[in-house]
Scaffold this motif. Structure first.
Motif, short mmCIF file in Angstrom:
data_model
loop_
_atom_site.label_atom_id
_atom_site.label_comp_id
_atom_site.label_asym_id
_atom_site.label_seq_id
_atom_site.Cartn_x
_atom_site.Cartn_y
_atom_site.Cartn_z
N GLU A 157 53.36 -1.39 100.93
CA GLU A 157 53.73 -1.21 99.53
C GLU A 157 53.01 0.00 98.93
N ASP A 158 51.72 0.14 99.24
CA ASP A 158 50.97 1.30 98.76
C ASP A 158 51.58 2.60 99.27
N TYR A 159 51.91 2.61 100.54
CA TYR A 159 52.51 3.80 101.15
C TYR A 159 53.85 4.11 100.49
N ALA A 160 54.68 3.08 100.31
CA ALA A 160 55.99 3.28 99.69
C ALA A 160 55.84 3.81 98.27
N ASN A 161 54.89 3.30 97.53
CA ASN A 161 54.66 3.77 96.16
C ASN A 161 54.20 5.23 96.16
N THR A 162 53.31 5.58 97.08
CA THR A 162 52.84 6.96 97.19
C THR A 162 54.00 7.90 97.51
N VAL A 163 54.82 7.50 98.47
CA VAL A 163 55.97 8.33 98.84
C VAL A 163 56.93 8.46 97.66
N ALA A 164 57.17 7.37 96.96
CA ALA A 164 58.07 7.41 95.79
C ALA A 164 57.52 8.35 94.72
N ASP A 165 56.22 8.28 94.47
CA ASP A 165 55.61 9.17 93.49
C ASP A 165 55.75 10.63 93.90
N ARG A 166 55.51 10.91 95.15
CA ARG A 166 55.63 12.28 95.64
C ARG A 166 57.08 12.77 95.54
N LEU A 167 58.02 11.91 95.89
CA LEU A 167 59.43 12.31 95.80
C LEU A 167 59.85 12.53 94.35
N ASN A 168 59.39 11.69 93.44
CA ASN A 168 59.70 11.89 92.02
C ASN A 168 59.12 13.20 91.51
N SER A 169 57.90 13.50 91.92
CA SER A 169 57.26 14.75 91.51
C SER A 169 58.04 15.95 92.06
N LEU A 170 58.43 15.87 93.32
CA LEU A 170 59.21 16.94 93.93
C LEU A 170 60.57 17.09 93.23
N TYR A 171 61.18 15.97 92.89
CA TYR A 171 62.47 15.99 92.18
C TYR A 171 62.32 16.69 90.83
#
Length: 127
Positions: A59-73
């Motif tokens: 879950e932590d990893y998925a949240n980190t990836v989601a945050d990074r993808l949102n930032s990149l978006y």
């Protein structure tokens, strides 16, 4: 041949020994099942604890990836907005230049008097 001879011949054959050995092995493993079952039950608690840790990490990893993808978006959207703004600004500048170049020609046409069509002669009967 007598029955005893046949039985003796079968019991002294290699396939018979292999079958007897396989049966003995199966019985040995079946006797180990209760102990193995207890061991597996004890490890089940460990497995559940481990699964809980893994789930938390996932879950932590998925949240980190989601945050990074949102930032990149967001970054790509800002970049795209800038490119479109520049392109539309350049297009607006080009349109202004074209319209300024076209104004004198339009103004010249407007100041030149338009020719009137020649009047038609009608032949009316005089009476």
């Amino acid at each position: 041949m007598t029955l005893a001879t046949e039985v003796k011949k079968i019991t002294e054959s290699k396939p018979f020994y292999a079958l007897t050995g396989a049966g003995d092995y199966a019985v040995e493993k079946l006797r180990e099942l209760p102990d193995r079952f207890v061991q597996l039950q004890a490890r089940r608690e460990e497995a559940f604890a481990y699964a809980g840790k893994v789930q938390g990490k996932a879950e932590d990893y998925a949240n980190t990836v989601a945050d990074r993808l949102n930032s990149l978006y967001e970054e790509m959207a800002k970049r795209g907005r800038k490119v479109v703004s520049q392109a539309s600004g350049e297009a607006a500048l080009e349109l202004t230049e074209v319209s300024e170049a076209a104004e004198p020609a339009v103004a010249a046409k407007a100041t030149t008097p338009a020719k009137r069509p020649a009047a038609r002669r009608t032949t009316a009967s005089k009476a």
